[in-house]
Design a protein around this motif. Structure first.
Motif, PDB file in Angstrom:
ATOM      1  N   PRO A 551       0.573  -1.087   0.014  1.00 54.69           N
ATOM      2  CA  PRO A 551       0.235  -0.171   0.431  1.00 54.69           C
ATOM      3  C   PRO A 551       0.358   1.139   0.064  1.00 54.69           C
ATOM      4  O   PRO A 551       2.007   1.579   1.020  1.00 54.69           O
ATOM      5  CB  PRO A 551      -0.597  -0.114   1.298  1.00 54.69           C
ATOM      6  N   PHE A 552       0.264   2.209  -0.805  1.00 56.30           N
ATOM      7  CA  PHE A 552       1.087   3.601  -1.113  1.00 56.30           C
ATOM      8  C   PHE A 552       0.321   5.021  -0.918  1.00 56.30           C
ATOM      9  O   PHE A 552      -1.111   4.945  -1.851  1.00 56.30           O
ATOM     10  CB  PHE A 552       2.525   3.390  -2.419  1.00 56.30           C
ATOM     11  N   ALA A 553       0.562   5.627   0.076  1.00 56.04           N
ATOM     12  CA  ALA A 553      -0.524   6.682  -0.284  1.00 56.04           C
ATOM     13  C   ALA A 553       0.762   7.764  -0.333  1.00 56.04           C
ATOM     14  O   ALA A 553       0.869   8.523   0.358  1.00 56.04           O
ATOM     15  CB  ALA A 553      -0.952   7.163   1.796  1.00 56.04           C
ATOM     16  N   PRO A 554       0.748   8.834  -1.520  1.00 58.57           N
ATOM     17  CA  PRO A 554       1.054   9.738  -1.743  1.00 58.57           C
ATOM     18  C   PRO A 554       0.827  10.869  -1.297  1.00 58.57           C
ATOM     19  O   PRO A 554      -0.040  11.119  -0.332  1.00 58.57           O
ATOM     20  CB  PRO A 554       0.669  10.006  -3.411  1.00 58.57           C
ATOM     21  N   GLY A 555       1.541  12.081  -1.441  1.00 65.04           N
ATOM     22  CA  GLY A 555       1.018  13.673  -0.732  1.00 65.04           C
ATOM     23  C   GLY A 555       2.327  13.868   0.378  1.00 65.04           C
ATOM     24  O   GLY A 555       2.136  15.103   0.769  1.00 65.04           O
ATOM     25  N   ARG A 556       3.073  13.117   0.625  1.00 67.50           N
ATOM     26  CA  ARG A 556       4.453  13.592   1.053  1.00 67.50           C
ATOM     27  C   ARG A 556       4.972  15.030   0.660  1.00 67.50           C
ATOM     28  O   ARG A 556       5.123  15.320  -1.087  1.00 67.50           O
ATOM     29  CB  ARG A 556       5.018  12.909   1.353  1.00 67.50           C
ATOM     30  N   GLY A 557       5.422  15.659   1.287  1.00 67.42           N
ATOM     31  CA  GLY A 557       6.261  16.897   1.317  1.00 67.42           C
ATOM     32  C   GLY A 557       7.395  16.896   0.957  1.00 67.42           C
ATOM     33  O   GLY A 557       8.161  15.803   1.611  1.00 67.42           O
ATOM     34  N   ASP A 558       7.920  18.033   0.363  1.00 65.71           N
ATOM     35  CA  ASP A 558       9.960  17.697   1.018  1.00 65.71           C
ATOM     36  C   ASP A 558      10.083  19.260   1.393  1.00 65.71           C
ATOM     37  O   ASP A 558       9.639  20.021   1.184  1.00 65.71           O
ATOM     38  CB  ASP A 558      10.539  17.567  -1.084  1.00 65.71           C
TER      39      ASP A 558
END
Length: 724
Positions: A551-558
């Motif tokens: 499972p992968f949840a996109p949306g992380r920031g840098d």
């Protein structure tokens, strides 16, 4: 009980002590055994609210304004059983909140007020917390009224903030969201001393150099929040005390200006209590009799309350008007010369010379009586230490600046262990983002994940490089104060990019590839790092015969360098990583104990730790590519081979001169593999072996993959507070 035969104790149907004491525990019999209790605390069975209770959902129904009105009313609703000094509980509630939050320390993020831990031992019975049991009882009617909509942890911190509000200081803000625990924390090391307030010498390599205090400790003595108010080891010397104050507050994430503001602002209100014989005060709550019902420190001095109260042993108020936020602390500290005296309880304190009568605070019960104000050794340090003095003079010249600096420092003190501001709840949560909150900008979640996966697959990166980089990025997370983790991709910034545990040379090459892929796809680098690690796990599972989608949840920031307080991140550097079989150097504690500490900070259970270690070994992700613990001929496949080999009696285990172990074939004597203590503890410790045997079973190959993926995702998403 009537009719009890005093000579019939042998007929009692209960084994004496077996149900109520911890005497002769497993650890007493075998003190060198690995104690896994740190991973078993706060079991769901201890929570009376049930598995479906969601505190953050309950908070949505809380009438915050009504609560604040009730809090303001409480401040001046003096109770005869514990009357308010000058008719106002402000000073007491400030001390309650301060001592709850003030146990936080930066080194491991433990302590603090984020879980209501002050309700339990040992904090509820620390010498520095005398009479705070009364403060919690005064708050009980409010807790009773609002029930599960308001945690004790939130209420205690709110009490201090509302106390300042009621005394004239505009708070910087307040956030709800602290969830209560239901039994004492066992993960926080408060020191090795066996007596309260033992001399500080044992905590330091050199008492003259405060920086040599044992890590991760911050307070100078067992049972204190910060420093001894009478001076180092009770010997007044403000310049010496200043150095210990500076080190202690730095270990609690405060700089010199914040330290000076908190010292002055904290002592602008309230008073210290030492009007009587401290030796006559009764036992602390944990040692008090049943009839005390959880209260402690019964005081036989005079009425035992009001002007006769004994807590710290120091006696007196710091300012002329102790229920008002004003500049009185500085006015008296710098307006008079001070001399050492003894309180009625025998404690050292500083009192002014030739003070004007109108500058003296009045008695807490009779306004016609005035007494000298007092200062502690730490207060005098604000005048005598050159750095603190310059800061204090700046505050004196600009009262608004002082009030704002204190309000911000108080907010930091009481919210430091809550993590980033995305976790804040309530109408008074400040909108301003502060650097100590480790800000991360919102990430993009609309890019084509499958297209990015295709690019990663064609990148030429090895499976082990992808997995190790994702792990190193995420493993910094610590649930003690919600810092670290993969979100923000700070692994590419100073100081993390240069940490030895991250293999800087290897890391730089991997990041160079992943940063390019992120730029092409519109994804964040943080997402790309995690996604690549997930792909490595999927490939390893497939090599073991299982098609799984991690499972992968996109949306992380840098995050950027400007968003990163590099100095405060130094404490997150891993000095050991049992999951990647690495130790920076030899330490006083064993590698397996370091592994338990890291696992607990990451929020892992014992079986999650077990499955992750076994999986990481066969994936070939050891630091530096070492072969220790890689008990498989199928490196890169997510198999149970580590556990099968560990439990197979065809092999024997032999220590070597370099501290590692050889795994030999019993029949031939040939060396088959090598191992570290970390590897072999999963066979030697009875609890961990029980978990290892589960995964070594012939029917556990699929269970192992499923459990590994679940634990991996838990680590990757530990800091994704936006996921709920």
């Amino acid at each position: 009980m009537t009719g009890h035969d005093a000579n019939a104790t042998g007929k009692c149907p209960v084994m004496h002590g077996a149900m109520t004491t911890t005497e002769t525990t497993v650890m007493d019999w075998w003190p060198k055994a690995l104690n896994l209790d740190i991973l078993h605390q706060h079991d769901t069975k201890t929570n009376p609210l049930g598995p479906d209770f969601n505190y953050r959902e309950e908070l949505k129904t809380l009438d915050v304004e009504a609560l604040k009105d009730d809090m303001r009313a409480l401040m001046t609703d003096s109770q005869s059983w514990w009357p308010a000094d000058w008719g106002h509980y402000g000073g007491l509630m400030v001390r309650l909140a301060w001592h709850s939050a003030g146990s936080y320390r930066l080194a491991d993020g433990r302590g603090g007020g984020g879980a209501g831990n002050m309700r339990f031992a040992p904090l509820n019975s620390w010498p520095d917390n005398v009479s705070l049991d009364k403060a919690r009882r005064l708050l009980w009617p409010i807790k009773k009224k609002y029930g599960n909509k308001l945690s004790w942890a939130d209420l205690i911190i709110l009490a201090g903030t509302m106390a300042y509000d009621s005394m004239g200081l505009k708070p910087f803000g307040f956030s709800f969201g602290r969830e209560d625990i239901w039994h004492p924390e066992i993960d926080t090391y408060w020191g090795a001393e066996k007596e309260w307030l033992a001399d500080s010498d044992g905590r330091y390599d050199d008492l003259g150099n405060p920086a040599t205090m044992e890590n991760p400790l911050a307070a100078v003595q067992m049972g204190l929040i910060y420093v001894n108010p009478e001076g180092v080891n009770g010997q007044p010397d403000p310049l010496r005390t200043a150095q210990h104050v500076r080190e202690t507050f730095a270990r609690m994430a405060m700089d010199d200006e914040e330290t000076a503001a908190l010292t002055a602002g904290g002592h602008t209100v309230g008073k210290a209590h030492g009007n009587g014989d401290a030796s006559q005060v009764g036992p602390e709550p944990e040692a008090a009799g049943l009839e005390e019902q959880g209260l402690g420190w019964s005081n036989p001095n005079g009425k035992g309350v009001g002007r006769d109260t004994v807590s710290s042993g120091i006696e007196g108020a710091w300012t002329t008007h102790p229920t008002q936020w004003d500049m009185g602390f500085f006015k008296l500290l710098f307006g008079y010369e001070w001399e050492l005296k003894k309180s009625p309880a025998g404690a050292w304190q500083w009192e002014p010379i030739d003070i004007k009568e109108e500058d003296k605070p009045v008695d807490v019960e009779d306004p016609s009586i005035r007494y000298n104000p007092i200062m502690t050794d730490a207060d005098m340090a604000m005048k005598m230490d050159p750095t603190y003095r310059a800061i204090s003079e700046r505050f004196m010249a600009d009262p608004e600046y002082f009030a704002d600096t204190f309000a911000r420092a108080w907010f930091k003190l009481t919210h430091r262990d809550m993590g980033p501001n995305v976790r804040y709840v309530g109408p008074d949560a400040p909108a301003e983002t502060l650097i100590w909150q480790d800000p991360v900008p919102a990430g993009n979640s609309t890019y084509d994940v499958n297209a990015l996966k295709a690019r990663i697959a064609q990148s030429g990166l090895s499976q082990s490089d992808m997995i190790a980089t994702a792990w190193d990025s995420a493993r910094t997370y610590r649930g003690s104060d919600m810092r670290g983790g993969a979100n923000g991709a700070r692994i590419r910034l100073a100081p993390q990019k240069d940490w030895a545990g991250n293999e800087p040379h290897r890391l730089a090459k991997v990041l160079d590839v992943l940063e390019g892929l992120a730029a092409e796809s519109g994804a964040s680098i943080a997402d790309t790092i995690v996604l690549a690690g997930n792909m490595g796990i999927e490939a390893a599972a497939k090599a073991a015969g299982f098609d799984v989608a991690v499972p992968f949840a996109p949306g992380r920031g840098d995050a950027t360098d400007d968003m990163t307080d590099a100095a405060s991140f130094e404490v997150l550097e891993p000095l050991a990583d049992g999951f990647r079989n690495w130790l920076k150097q030899d330490y006083a504690v064993t590698p397996e104990e370091l592994m338990l500490d890291r696992a607990q900070l990451m929020g892992l259970t014992a079986h999650e730790m077990t499955v992750l270690v076994g999986g990481m070994r066969v994936l070939g992700t050891n630091h530096g590519g070492t072969a220790h613990g890689v008990f498989t001929n199928r490196v890169g496949a997510l198999t149970t081979d580590f556990f099968v080999a560990l439990t197979d009696m065809a092999y024997s285990w032999h220590p070597t001169q370099d501290g590692t172990y050889e795994i030999r074939d019993r029949m031939s004597g040939d060396v088959i593999w090598s191992a570290t203590r970390i590897d072999l503890v999963f066979g030697s410790n009875s609890i961990l072996r029980a978990y290892a045997e589960v995964y070594a079973q012939d029917d556990s190959a699929e269970r192992f993959v499923t459990d590994f993926v679940a634990a991996w995702v838990k680590v990757m998403n530990a800091d994704r507070f936006d996921l709920g």
